[in-house]
Motif scaffolding. Structure first.
Motif, PDB file in Angstrom:
ATOM      1  N   SER A   1       0.828  -1.210   0.000  1.00  0.00           N
ATOM      2  CA  SER A   1       0.000   0.000   0.000  1.00  0.00           C
ATOM      3  C   SER A   1       0.858   1.254   0.000  1.00  0.00           C
ATOM      4  O   SER A   1       1.977   1.264   0.512  1.00  0.00           O
ATOM      5  N   HIS A   2       0.305   2.312  -0.577  1.00  0.00           N
ATOM      6  CA  HIS A   2       0.887   3.656  -0.477  1.00  0.00           C
ATOM      7  C   HIS A   2      -0.274   4.635  -0.370  1.00  0.00           C
ATOM      8  O   HIS A   2      -0.387   5.583  -1.145  1.00  0.00           O
ATOM      9  N   ASN A   3      -1.113   4.407   0.636  1.00  0.00           N
ATOM     10  CA  ASN A   3      -2.400   5.090   0.726  1.00  0.00           C
ATOM     11  C   ASN A   3      -2.279   6.549   1.146  1.00  0.00           C
ATOM     12  O   ASN A   3      -2.688   7.461   0.421  1.00  0.00           O
ATOM     13  N   HIS A   4      -1.754   6.793   2.335  1.00  0.00           N
ATOM     14  CA  HIS A   4      -1.716   8.160   2.851  1.00  0.00           C
ATOM     15  C   HIS A   4      -0.840   9.090   2.009  1.00  0.00           C
ATOM     16  O   HIS A   4      -1.229  10.232   1.747  1.00  0.00           O
TER      17      HIS A   4
ATOM     18  N   GLN B   1       7.712  10.961  -0.806  1.00  0.00           N
ATOM     19  CA  GLN B   1       8.861  10.629  -1.635  1.00  0.00           C
ATOM     20  C   GLN B   1       8.653  11.118  -3.067  1.00  0.00           C
ATOM     21  O   GLN B   1       7.542  11.166  -3.561  1.00  0.00           O
ATOM     22  N   VAL B   2       9.753  11.464  -3.706  1.00  0.00           N
ATOM     23  CA  VAL B   2       9.722  11.928  -5.097  1.00  0.00           C
ATOM     24  C   VAL B   2      10.428  10.891  -5.952  1.00  0.00           C
ATOM     25  O   VAL B   2      11.570  10.519  -5.676  1.00  0.00           O
TER      26      VAL B   2
ATOM     27  N   VAL C   1       0.681   6.221 -11.282  1.00  0.00           N
ATOM     28  CA  VAL C   1       0.838   4.783 -11.547  1.00  0.00           C
ATOM     29  C   VAL C   1       1.318   4.572 -12.978  1.00  0.00           C
ATOM     30  O   VAL C   1       2.276   3.835 -13.239  1.00  0.00           O
ATOM     31  N   GLY C   2       0.636   5.238 -13.929  1.00  0.00           N
ATOM     32  CA  GLY C   2       0.993   5.064 -15.332  1.00  0.00           C
ATOM     33  C   GLY C   2       2.336   5.661 -15.677  1.00  0.00           C
ATOM     34  O   GLY C   2       3.152   5.038 -16.369  1.00  0.00           O
ATOM     35  N   GLY C   3       2.593   6.868 -15.176  1.00  0.00           N
ATOM     36  CA  GLY C   3       3.844   7.531 -15.512  1.00  0.00           C
ATOM     37  C   GLY C   3       5.061   6.742 -15.073  1.00  0.00           C
ATOM     38  O   GLY C   3       6.012   6.556 -15.844  1.00  0.00           O
ATOM     39  N   TYR C   4       5.047   6.236 -13.837  1.00  0.00           N
ATOM     40  CA  TYR C   4       6.212   5.508 -13.331  1.00  0.00           C
ATOM     41  C   TYR C   4       6.334   4.149 -14.009  1.00  0.00           C
ATOM     42  O   TYR C   4       7.396   3.765 -14.494  1.00  0.00           O
TER      43      TYR C   4
ATOM     44  N   THR D   1       5.635   6.534  -6.452  1.00  0.00           N
ATOM     45  CA  THR D   1       6.643   5.903  -5.600  1.00  0.00           C
ATOM     46  C   THR D   1       6.123   4.611  -4.974  1.00  0.00           C
ATOM     47  O   THR D   1       6.911   3.762  -4.554  1.00  0.00           O
ATOM     48  N   GLY D   2       4.797   4.451  -4.925  1.00  0.00           N
ATOM     49  CA  GLY D   2       4.250   3.156  -4.532  1.00  0.00           C
ATOM     50  C   GLY D   2       4.630   2.088  -5.537  1.00  0.00           C
ATOM     51  O   GLY D   2       5.011   0.968  -5.169  1.00  0.00           O
ATOM     52  N   ILE D   3       4.530   2.420  -6.836  1.00  0.00           N
ATOM     53  CA  ILE D   3       4.966   1.493  -7.874  1.00  0.00           C
ATOM     54  C   ILE D   3       6.473   1.246  -7.774  1.00  0.00           C
ATOM     55  O   ILE D   3       6.950   0.103  -7.816  1.00  0.00           O
TER      56      ILE D   3
END
Length: 749
Positions: free
Chosen positions: A104-107, A251-252, A163-166, A119-121
């Protein structure tokens, strides 16, 4: 050497900001007890992030341990790595192994939608890479507030673009996922990310620092100030009603750096230069150093001032807490360091020796000649707090379950039935999701076999033999609210069924358990029941849990999200050229329904969309029936020409989704499904799949189903430009497609 550790021992009463870092009073006292003194500011930073809910699982691990009791075998072979590693690894035959995990990368995605999702991906991809595997595909189970809510319009486009960009920049196909809308996710969207990787058995790598004198190398991007405190503050607290009270930097991500890191790491693996490896994700260097040392020989010395920085003003505690992306840490034998560095230079990846493995049993970190950390690494990485949170069945559960949807007003005639079908197919949860999925590259790398809108994603992993794997993620949070034990099992069953419809054999599970605050006994009861349900179902289905993620504190003020135990199932298929598609395209084939339809409408999409209702009990589940259905679908590969699972929206939705991709309709009768056409169309009974066979093969399938004990109902024949429900109404596919495709573009532009 100046010794901050010694100063800490001599100055025991100095006030420290432990509460601001997310620690409780008893946790701070325990740290002092472990160290025999107050911690230094750097040690306090490390303990605060590593003992956070996100990293330590302190509220959940007492319930998660039951997954370790499950058999470690699959129908194909053994599990090569499981719970406790960066990701689970399972044998899929022919010398191949597959690693997969969902996190998860919810918050962070609420605070900064694009970077949070991106950054979740990136993080889940590095978890897969750290196991020695080449990442080959990603998926994204997403949850949002109501589609018409202004904040949904703020977060959804950014999350999807992230999501798509990364993923697109990494060259990884996005082969599946979900996009679900419900009011409880307003202010707390769920961004779960899954990655699949492929490796040979001999390429498996683990996260441990062994071999005294081995060098510890940090490589990848430079360390900056982004993500400081992300896991200790952001992901381990609820949001206030007006938004997050604390907004530490998210995170970036730099996907191009990650792509270089992937190729560099895979070449390092191929050269045999790594004794242990760990990605830097949540808690950054605090995590990587303590976990590597704890899982190895128990000692490590690190020179923190050697860490390459993007911001020279960072203090040592900030460097230890930073969650800057695209970083890895490797343990390398001294004779291999030069070769390791040469490969990094080839890929233009910065690499620095920051320390070495020792036999002290301590994690010792120096900063410009000053000892700032001297701790037992296991106390940081593995021996954090364990809470026996109180949990109790909420007093409102009985009333909720008594309020059954079966008693709600229903369509009065065929015209109202038809209107209801069109209303549901255009509803946010059932409408066409191509506004989202068209932003993802589904076919990059050339090995995608199935992707959205198929029931499951499928990837070929061997181009010579056509060996492949299939993955699905599923969860109906409404079912879990009605009965969390059953809801977790229903999520597993649907994901298991979706993998089976493509012709794959389900092998293993990863989960992402998204819940509200663990400090609420009702939420902890939901969590405990979901874990128990998932364990019992895995035991009966014969599939292990390879690992996963827990995300707690998903609530805004007093409003918790629907309990959302997302379950990913991975299956194997020996020849992807023989997969079964999810929709039909040939005229004149026979349409059949496998499974039994009962009057089960509570928690259904019909009750949700038409009545805004949630109550009653979720559909009944037969796990043995699901096993029999999966076995039938596997044996019927090559006989059935399409197979589509029935879930949200029932038979009505399945008929339309099977027709729309090729715009080939069908003429069907509901007479054998259920005596009430409304129930036949909208019931969400489990264990059902819509299939087609060539006209002359109906008896073969019927006989095969009888041997597996699966009921079969012949519905009709494919063909025409509409779905004709005989004796009721006709649905021209052009009209249906117009309604189905219009919803997201109309709302989002």
């Amino acid at each position: 050497m100046l010794d901050t550790v010694a100063v800490a021992a001599e100055d025991p009463n100095r006030e420290q900001p432990w509460a601001d870092l997310g620690l409780k009073a008893d946790e701070y006292a325990r740290i002092r007890e472990i160290l025999g003194r107050r911690p230094t500011s750097s040690e306090l930073a490390m303990y605060s992030v590593m003992w956070s809910e996100h990293c330590s699982y302190k509220s959940s691990k007492v319930h998660l341990k039951q997954f370790g009791e499950l058999p470690q075998e699959t129908p194909v072979g053994k599990m090569l790595a499981g719970i406790g590693e960066n990701a689970g690894v399972i044998d899929v035959g022919q010398g191949y192994a597959v690693t997969f995990k969902v996190e998860s990368h919810n918050h962070p995605s609420y605070v900064e939608p694009y970077q949070g999702a991106a950054t979740g991906i990136g993080g889940i991809v590095r978890d897969i890479l750290a196991m020695g595997a080449r990442p080959v595909a990603v998926m994204d189970p997403l949850r949002f507030g109501p589609l018409d809510a202004p904040d949904t319009h703020r977060v959804l486009p950014g999350i999807v673009a992230g999501v798509g960009g990364y993923g697109n920049c990494l060259g990884l196909p996005n082969i599946g996922g979900e996009a679900v809308f419900d009011s409880t996710y307003l202010g707390n969207p769920l961004v779960n990310a899954l990655c699949v990787g492929v490796l040979k058995h001999e390429d498996l790598h683990l996260a441990k620092a062994s071999g005294v004198g081995n060098q510890v190398i940090l490589y990848g991007a430079r360390t900056g100030g982004d993500g400081i405190g992300g896991v200790s503050v952001l992901a381990s607290e609820t949001f206030d009603a007006d938004g997050p009270a604390k907004r530490p930097s998210v995170q970036v991500g730099d996907p191009f750096m990650e792509k270089l890191l992937i190729e560099c790491t895979l070449e390092i693996f191929a050269a045999g230069l790594v004794a242990g490896i760990q990605d830097l994700g949540g808690a950054g260097l605090s995590c990587a150093t303590s976990e590597l040392a704890s899982a190895g020989d128990g000692g490590m010395h690190v020179e923190l001032d050697r860490v390459p920085l993007r911001d020279s003003t960072l203090a040592p505690e900030e460097i230890l807490m930073s969650e800057s992306q695209e970083r890895m840490m490797a343990v390398v034998e001294p004779d291999d360091v030069a070769a390791f560095m040469a490969i990094c230079a080839k890929w233009d990846v910065e690499a620095v020796v920051v320390g070495e493995v020792t036999d002290t049993g301590r994690l010792e970190i120096d900063w410009h000649g000053e000892r700032v950390v001297d701790v037992p690494p296991r106390s940081v990485a593995h021996d954090g707090p364990t809470y026996q949170r109180p949990f109790a069945r909420p007093d409102w559960q009985d009333a909720l379950q008594a309020d059954a949807a079966e008693a709600l007003p229903r369509p009065a005639d065929a015209a109202e039935l038809r209107e209801t079908v069109l209303r549901l197919v255009a509803s946010p949860n059932l409408c066409d999701k191509s506004w989202i999925t068209d932003q993802y590259d589904r076919y990059v790398r050339g090995n995608t076999v199935l992707s959205q809108p198929a029931d499951s994603g499928m990837i070929r992993i061997d181009e010579q033999t056509n060996l492949g794997v299939s993955v699905s993620t599923d969860c109906n949070g409404r079912y879990a609210k009605l009965d969390p034990y059953a809801g977790a099992q229903l999520a597993l069953a649907e994901s298991y069924r979706n993998v089976a419809t493509g012709g794959a054999t389900p092998l293993a599970v990863s989960d992402c358990l998204n819940f509200g605050s663990p400090e609420d006994p009702s939420v902890m009861w939901q969590f405990a029941e979901a874990c128990r349900g998932l364990k019992d179902a895995c035991l009966e289905l014969g599939v292990p849990v390879t690992g996963g993620n827990v995300s707690l504190y998903n609530q805004t003020g007093e409003t918790a999200i629907l309990p959302t135990p997302v379950v990913a199932v991975l299956g194997v298929i020996e020849d992807v050229t023989r997969r079964t598609p999810s929709s039909w395209s040939t005229v004149g084939e026979t349409v059949l329904l496998l499974g039994e339809t009962r009057e089960e409408l509570s928690g259904s999409e019909w009750a949700h969309v038409v009545h805004g209702h949630l109550g009653g009990r979720p559909p009944a589940l037969s796990l043995q029936g699901e096993k029999a259905l999966a076995a039938l679908l596997h044996e019927a590969v090559g006989l059935v020409t399409s197979a589509h699972d029935l879930s949200d929206g029932g038979l009505a939705q399945a008929l339309l989704e099977a027709s729309l991709p090729s715009m080939t309709g069908a003429s069907v009768s509901l007479a054998g499904v259920h005596e009430d056409p409304f129930v036949a169309l909208f019931s969400e009974s489990t264990g059902r799949v819509l299939v087609t066979v060539p006209a002359g093969d109906t008896a073969r399938l019927t006989d095969l189903a009888a041997r597996h004990g699966v009921p079969v109902t012949e519905l009709g024949t494919t063909g025409g430009d509409s779905v004709d429900l005989q004796g009721l109404f006709d649905l021209p596919l052009l009209e249906v497609r117009s309604a189905w495709m219009a919803t997201l573009p109309a709302a989002l532009g």
